[in-house]
Enzyme design. Structure first.
Site, PDB file in Angstrom:
ATOM      1  N   CYS A 106       2.245  -6.358  -2.746  1.00 38.68           N
ATOM      2  CA  CYS A 106       1.585  -5.072  -2.470  1.00 38.68           C
ATOM      3  C   CYS A 106       0.066  -5.196  -2.357  1.00 38.68           C
ATOM      4  O   CYS A 106      -0.543  -4.719  -1.395  1.00 38.68           O
ATOM      5  CB  CYS A 106       1.979  -4.040  -3.523  1.00 38.68           C
ATOM      6  SG  CYS A 106       1.403  -4.381  -5.206  1.00 38.68           S
ATOM      7  N   HIS A 139       1.120  -1.144  -8.822  1.00 44.56           N
ATOM      8  CA  HIS A 139       1.506  -1.077  -7.406  1.00 44.56           C
ATOM      9  C   HIS A 139       0.419  -0.361  -6.617  1.00 44.56           C
ATOM     10  O   HIS A 139      -0.306   0.491  -7.151  1.00 44.56           O
ATOM     11  CB  HIS A 139       2.848  -0.352  -7.240  1.00 44.56           C
ATOM     12  CG  HIS A 139       3.413  -0.474  -5.852  1.00 44.56           C
ATOM     13  ND1 HIS A 139       3.904  -1.667  -5.361  1.00 44.56           N
ATOM     14  CD2 HIS A 139       3.539   0.429  -4.841  1.00 44.56           C
ATOM     15  CE1 HIS A 139       4.326  -1.486  -4.113  1.00 44.56           C
ATOM     16  NE2 HIS A 139       4.101  -0.228  -3.775  1.00 44.56           N
ATOM     17  N   HIS A 148       3.098   0.061   2.692  1.00 41.45           N
ATOM     18  CA  HIS A 148       3.052  -0.790   1.490  1.00 41.45           C
ATOM     19  C   HIS A 148       4.128  -1.859   1.545  1.00 41.45           C
ATOM     20  O   HIS A 148       5.065  -1.791   2.345  1.00 41.45           O
ATOM     21  CB  HIS A 148       3.202   0.056   0.216  1.00 41.45           C
ATOM     22  CG  HIS A 148       4.592   0.584  -0.017  1.00 41.45           C
ATOM     23  ND1 HIS A 148       5.138   0.710  -1.276  1.00 41.45           N
ATOM     24  CD2 HIS A 148       5.545   1.027   0.844  1.00 41.45           C
ATOM     25  CE1 HIS A 148       6.364   1.209  -1.185  1.00 41.45           C
ATOM     26  NE2 HIS A 148       6.631   1.408   0.081  1.00 41.45           N
TER      27      HIS A 148
END
Length: 375
Positions: free
Chosen positions: A289, A337, A349
């Site tokens: 990510c 994240h 993402h």
């Protein structure tokens, strides 16, 4: 500089680079138990006799079976833990790179310093030899003994210049030696930090592999139809959170355009859609990510921290109502994240292992906050 010192410097450089270029180990999901083994373990015709001394363990069949939603939540929790460990791994790698570069710089400075000390010692030796040849008196001092006033003044100036030169050589020699001592201490400190971060990398890597393996094992135990339903449950859970976020009026005032740099970062990030998530990856074929977001902004000419936690800690924060495309949305309480806002309530993402870079609802996960790399 002798060969031993050259070899030591070379070994220093090689060791520093070797730590960082060690390949990430590949790993496979554990194989599910064979049907034959399962039948044998639960076969009532094969009881464990009381005289064998073995203790019977409750079979998994006797344990209450989790429903699919519980399995989904457990898998999600495992991947969340893997995500947090990935951030720790990436941060350790990033710090190790900086420390290795610093060690290389210090090693080069030590090499230059040693050469300079050799040169300064040579100069000091030449001055001492000249003084010895002139009977202990430098030429200027001999001129000072002359009855000629002009020669006397010339002698005074030459003595003064000689003294200043001698003091300059000795002073520079002292400073250079002190610098070498400092460089050596700094190099030792950085080696210790490098080793500590190497251990952190190893621990984080082990944690990542264990969590991902556990999640894959859970998924592997599901039937094909159950896996399809599991994916649907994931999508429904994300849709439910996104709908609640939109219903809260979060997008009411969000209508800003991306900056010039933000447009470049967005173009890079969206061009990676379809590429697989791989923990620790920074492209070009796969990403995690924060690898995706950091590389996207690097492509836009704005280098940012490597990990989502460092992005949250160090980048300027903006209110959700003020965010614009290109901003980074940080998720979960531990900032484990990150996704890039693309507009219209969506992000691009890299979700997790087993998934590809994709578009998703910006509110489909718990939002911690928003940061802007080009504020």
């Amino acid at each position: 500089m002798n060969r031993r010192h050259c070899a030591a410097a070379a070994i220093t450089l090689v060791c520093a680079l070797t730590v960082l270029t060690a390949p990430v180990e590949a790993f496979a999901a554990p194989s599910p138990p064979s049907p034959a083994a399962s039948r044998h373990a639960s076969d009532p015709k094969n009881p464990v006799g009381p005289g064998t001394g073995a203790k019977t363990k409750p079979s998994k069949a006797s344990e209450p079976k989790k429903n699919l939603e519980e399995v989904r939540e457990e898998i999600e929790a495992l991947y969340r833990k893997a995500g947090a460990a990935t951030d720790a791994y990436n941060l350790a790698v990033e710090k190790a790179k900086k420390q290795s570069n610093e060690i290389v710089r210090l090693a080069r400075a030590i090499v230059v310093g040693r050469a300079k000390i050799t040169e300064l010692k040579s100069q000091a030796g030449a001055q001492a030899r000249e003084q010895y040849r002139s009977g202990g008196l430098p030429p200027g001092a001999q001129l000072m003994l002359s009855d000629d006033p002009q020669l006397f003044l010339d002698g005074v100036n030459r003595v003064r210049e000689g003294q200043q030169a001698a003091r300059g050589v000795l002073g520079e020699l002292t400073r250079t030696q002190q610098n070498l001592e400092t460089y050596s201490k700094d190099a030792t400190t950085n080696w210790e930090k490098l080793e500590a971060n190497r251990l952190k990398q190893a621990e984080a890597k082990k944690e990542i592999k264990e969590q991902i393996a556990a999640a894959k094992k859970l998924e592997s135990q599901l039937e094909k139809e159950e896996r399809a339903r599991l994916l649907k449950l994931e999508q429904e859970a994300a849709y439910k959170m996104q709908t609640a976020w939109l219903s809260s009026g979060a997008l009411k005032d969000i209508n800003r355009e991306a900056s010039a740099s933000g447009k470049k970062a967005l173009a890079f990030a969206t061009a990676q859609i379809g590429k697989p998530y791989v923990w620790g990856a920074e492209g070009p074929d796969s990403y995690d990510c924060s690898g995706l977001t950091s590389q996207a902004w690097a492509a836009a000419g704005r280098p940012i921290p490597r990990t989502s936690q460092e992005q949250w800690r160090l980048l300027p924060r903006v209110a959700i109502k003020d965010m614009r495309p290109g901003d980074l949305i940080i998720y979960h309480d531990d900032a484990s994240h990150v996704g890039m806002y693309v507009g219209d309530g969506a992000i691009v993402h890299a979700p997790r292992p087993g998934r590809d870079v994709t578009l998703a609802g910006a509110g489909s996960m718990r939002i911690l906050g928003v940061v802007r790399p080009d504020k």
